[in-house]
Design an enzyme around this catalytic site. Structure first.
Site, mmCIF file in Angstrom:
data_model
loop_
_atom_site.group_PDB
_atom_site.id
_atom_site.type_symbol
_atom_site.label_atom_id
_atom_site.label_comp_id
_atom_site.label_asym_id
_atom_site.label_seq_id
_atom_site.Cartn_x
_atom_site.Cartn_y
_atom_site.Cartn_z
ATOM 1 C CB CYS A 127 -8.701 -4.911 -2.901
ATOM 2 S SG CYS A 127 -7.575 -3.581 -2.436
ATOM 3 C CG ASN A 146 -0.317 -0.137 2.541
ATOM 4 O OD1 ASN A 146 0.670 -0.846 2.706
ATOM 5 N ND2 ASN A 146 -0.874 0.545 3.537
ATOM 6 C CG MET A 147 2.594 2.714 -2.587
ATOM 7 S SD MET A 147 3.100 2.939 -4.327
ATOM 8 C CE MET A 147 3.960 4.520 -4.228
ATOM 9 C CD GLU A 148 -1.389 5.226 4.228
ATOM 10 O OE1 GLU A 148 -2.001 4.223 4.640
ATOM 11 O OE2 GLU A 148 -0.756 6.005 4.979
ATOM 12 C CD GLU A 177 -5.415 -6.370 -1.281
ATOM 13 O OE1 GLU A 177 -6.090 -6.937 -0.411
ATOM 14 O OE2 GLU A 177 -5.028 -5.188 -1.169
ATOM 15 C CB CYS A 203 -10.894 -3.405 1.585
ATOM 16 S SG CYS A 203 -10.180 -2.585 0.126
ATOM 17 C CG HIS A 213 -6.420 -0.288 -1.511
ATOM 18 N ND1 HIS A 213 -7.412 -0.721 -0.661
ATOM 19 C CD2 HIS A 213 -6.661 1.041 -1.697
ATOM 20 C CE1 HIS A 213 -8.204 0.277 -0.332
ATOM 21 N NE2 HIS A 213 -7.767 1.368 -0.959
#
Length: 312
Positions: free
Chosen positions: A132, A89-91, A104, A129, A102
């Protein structure tokens, strides 16, 4: 070895450490393992595909960028080729949460950008989730895609997404990871623009037909490309910038080091003559420009360009 793996290296068994070092012991590990490397590691550690993917999850999660949640998720996508692709995941601080990637999605797009044609499984350290699950339903693997979690039975996407809505409901036959070339052209010799054009030509946008690609150049002149990946449910669609950022991150790059970026997308044909009459062309149904520009500026990139191909 890349610094991001140092903290979790102790979580890997000594036998697996020894098997991985020939591939991960250098700084340019691409966060993927080829089928041949996978077979070598499996034989050394007496793993099957499922056990190896589970064992690699801490390494995938170490690639996560989480300045907001501080919650790391890792994913491993297994291609039909036998290759394994890491995802995380990347924010992005300072931009809306809708720009988040996300794990996936990261693993899937990573595989796609590396040329994988079909996936057989996704292994993830937390249950996918709904976002995804819907994103995975766009794949050409269909609902038979295997979903694997630690200490859980091996299930399929059909189990996680009952009564699924997807491309077939909209009579779409070109699916995510299918090999496509839309044939758009731009008159240029600029390698960055050409990389973004190639990405646009291979993008997946069967619903809006608004194909788009992004290319990023870092301080060392390395180029990372990303393709737009549209979804039947619209909201889980992944912008081309996020795809390029996935490839950059998985390759060990730093998105704060982006020196130049370019978006390539379609433009209407103005004043097109059909049977002797001037006919106005149509604009793309959507544009990636505003979101791409604002996100890149938040990441510190100042040289951001937009180029057009002619939308047919």
């Amino acid at each position: 070895m890349q610094a991001r793996f140092h903290a979790i290296w102790s979580e890997i068994t000594p036998k697996l450490q020894k098997a991985l070092l020939p591939y991960m012991g250098h700084g340019d590990f691409p966060a993927m393992l080829t089928a041949e490397q996978v077979e070598s590691i499996k034989q050394s550690c007496h793993f099957d595909d499922h056990a190896l993917a589970l064992a690699l999850l801490p390494l995938a999660a170490a690639c996560a960028i989480t300045p907001i949640s501080h919650f790391r998720v890792g994913a491993i996508a297994q291609g039909e080729s036998g290759n394994l692709y890491f995802g995380a995941n990347m924010e992005f601080a300072g931009v809306p949460l809708q720009q988040t990637v996300h794990a996936e999605q990261s693993a899937i797009i990573h595989a796609w950008l590396r040329g994988e044609k079909k996936l057989v499984s996704i292994t993830v350290n937390y249950s996918p989730c709904g976002h995804c699950r819907q994103f995975m339903n766009e794949l050409n693997s269909g609902l038979q895609l295997a979903i694997c979690l630690p200490e859980r039975p091996r299930l399929t996407l059909a189990d996680y997404l009952p009564e699924a809505f997807g491309p077939t409901d909209l009579a779409v036959t070109s699916l995510l990871l299918d090999d496509v070339d839309h044939g758009y052209q731009i008159d240029t010799n600029d390698n960055l623009v050409l990389a973004a054009l190639d990405a646009a030509n291979r993008s997946h946008a069967p619903y809006s037909r608004s194909h788009a690609g992004v290319a990023l150049m870092d301080e060392q002149g390395r180029i990372y490309h990303g393709r737009y990946a549209e979804n039947a449910a619209f909201n889980p669609s992944l912008p081309p910038l996020q795809a390029a950022l996935i490839l950059m991150n998985m390759s060990g790059g730093d998105y704060h080091a982006i020196q130049r970026a370019t978006l390539v997308e379609g433009k209407k044909i103005e004043g097109k003559k059909i049977e002797g009459k001037i006919v106005e062309g149509k604009d793309n149904a959507l544009s990636q420009w505003n979101a791409t520009e604002s996100t890149l500026m938040s990441l510190g990139c100042q040289q951001i360009e937009r180029h057009f191909f002619v939308q047919k």
